[in-house]
Structure formats: structure tokens, C-alpha cells
Write an enzyme that holds these catalytic residues in place. Sequence first.
Site, mmCIF file in Angstrom:
data_model
loop_
_atom_site.group_PDB
_atom_site.id
_atom_site.type_symbol
_atom_site.label_atom_id
_atom_site.label_comp_id
_atom_site.label_asym_id
_atom_site.label_seq_id
_atom_site.Cartn_x
_atom_site.Cartn_y
_atom_site.Cartn_z
ATOM 1 N N ASP A 1 0.808 -1.213 0.000
ATOM 2 C CA ASP A 1 0.000 0.000 0.000
ATOM 3 C C ASP A 1 0.842 1.263 0.000
ATOM 4 O O ASP A 1 2.051 1.237 0.236
ATOM 5 C CB ASP A 1 -0.954 -0.002 1.209
ATOM 6 N N ASN B 1 -7.315 -4.302 14.174
ATOM 7 C CA ASN B 1 -8.698 -4.577 13.762
ATOM 8 C C ASN B 1 -8.768 -5.699 12.726
ATOM 9 O O ASN B 1 -9.804 -5.911 12.111
ATOM 10 C CB ASN B 1 -9.358 -3.304 13.217
ATOM 11 N N HIS C 1 -7.016 -5.877 9.901
ATOM 12 C CA HIS C 1 -6.786 -5.514 8.496
ATOM 13 C C HIS C 1 -5.482 -6.124 7.967
ATOM 14 O O HIS C 1 -4.548 -6.381 8.720
ATOM 15 C CB HIS C 1 -6.846 -3.994 8.266
ATOM 16 N N GLU D 1 -9.518 -2.551 5.383
ATOM 17 C CA GLU D 1 -10.123 -2.402 6.699
ATOM 18 C C GLU D 1 -11.336 -3.324 6.810
ATOM 19 O O GLU D 1 -11.858 -3.798 5.785
ATOM 20 C CB GLU D 1 -10.551 -0.940 6.893
#
Length: 265
Positions: free
Chosen positions: A67, A137, A139, A144
Site C-alpha cells: 500500500d 482490527n 486488516h 479495513e
Amino acid sequence: MELVILKDSEQVAAAGAEHLQDLLLNKPNAVLGLATGRTPKSMYRQLANLCKESSLSFRDVTTFNLDEYLGVQPNDAQSYRSTMRRELFDDIDIDPANTYLPECAADQNPLDVGPDYEAAILEKGGIDCQVLGIGQNGHIGFNEPSSSLNSRTRIKTLTRETIENNRQYFEDAESQPQLAITMGIATIMDARQILLLATGAAKAEAVRQSIEGAVSASCPASILQMHERVVVLLDEPAASKLARLDYYLWVQNQKRRLLAKIASD
Ligand code: F6R
């Protein structure tokens, strides 16, 4: 899924570096998928050291990072391009032309970046091994929770939690990007093998859900249960919430014994 549970983050880094070294010895022109963040930093240091000692070469390697922030230019200190240069690329013998990130030039349409990135990965023959960290979380990349399990490289809006976790890298809240371009979950799943690293107690719940929970877009890393070649390197704190921890440790010991026996025969 192969789970390897190690004492601490340094052992995880060493095991990760060894895994990639073995891969590159077998395939010197491998295509690696790379991650940024705190977790792989020490592994990258060890790979750079192996390269300095001439035990490893990246001369023919191609890399694709997971990313990049949208709106951050490659030369900005906070870009993932700059991060990768500081943490790995500048200290190894890789050709910078073979290092790819899903970057959006100032004059480029951000909507084109994803399809172009997918095409570039395909053109290089696909990713041999994708390195992943995991968010608290669940990801992977910047996929996400609620990201489509079939997603491809595209623009994603970061969660408040992810923005907060990465806050320290930016001088002020205004300059911190809230959008990123990330490989999709299906892009990650196309890699021929996956190496997930997780360290620290803060990751224990995400690790538990990914490995022992239901496969769900609510925990993007849980999709890895569907991949046929995943190695997960955990330190003890990150593994601490696994319900079947005893079994995983037992499997790990059995494997170690079997390999020792094969080596001595
Ligand atoms: C980084 C990335 C993220 C991180 C994850 C964990 O390129 O895609 O998914 O791997 O946020 O970050 P750290 O390692 O900083 O805890």
C-alpha cells in the site's frame, strides 16, 4: 496454515528473514510482496545484514508493496516509498526500478492506479511470497474491516483506529492522509505463498479472530484460512489468546522432530 510460535519479536524477525532467504536461494528472481509498519522492520534489518555479508542478493528480485498513502508523494519522508528506502531498499542490492508501490503521481488519475498495479503484478508473473503484518482490527494491507473479500487494488478510506495507530509518523493531524491505495484481499490471496508476522499483545485478539474465528469481512485477515500456503510467525504475546495454543505448539514440536530425524538419516 502453518503456525510458528516463537519467544519474542526478534525470533520472529529472524525466522521471517530465514524464510525469505531460503526462498531467494531457490528462486533468485522471485517476486516479493512487502509490507511496511513496525512489525517487519527488524526482519528487513536482518535481510539487509545478510545482503551486506553477501549471503543473499536482491539483484534479480522484484518487489510490490501492499500500500501507499494517497496524496503523499514518493519523496515525502512519510511515504511508504521513503519508509521502504530507509528500512530496506537503500541497504540491499535491489534495482530501484524493480521496486513497485501503488503510488499516484500528482498528474495521475487515482482511479487508474489500482488496475495498473494489478497489471504490473501479472506482468511480473505474480507474487511468490507476500509478507503481511496485521492491524489490531484484523486488516491486511489497508483492507479495513468490511472490505470485500474479493477486492482488488483500489482506494480505501482508513478507519479512525488505523489513523490513530499511525499518528506518530506525522507531524500533525492535518498532514496525515486518511486515504490510501492498497492491494485488495483477492490480490493478496493470489500470492503463491503468504508470510504473516504478528508480534505483541496488542495483536493477540486480531490473531485469534484471524486463525480461529469465522472467515468474515469483519476480520479481513481471516480470509487467510482459505489460502493453501500460509506461514504465520507469532511471538508469545501475539499468540496468547489462541484457544488451541497447546495443539499448535505440539504440531510445531512434531515438525521439528521429524525434520531433525530426516536430517540425521
Ligand atoms: C503496512 C500494512 C498494514 C500493517 C498493519 C500492522 O504496509 O499494510 O496492514 O501491516 O497495520 O502495522 P504494524 O506492523 O505497524 O503494527
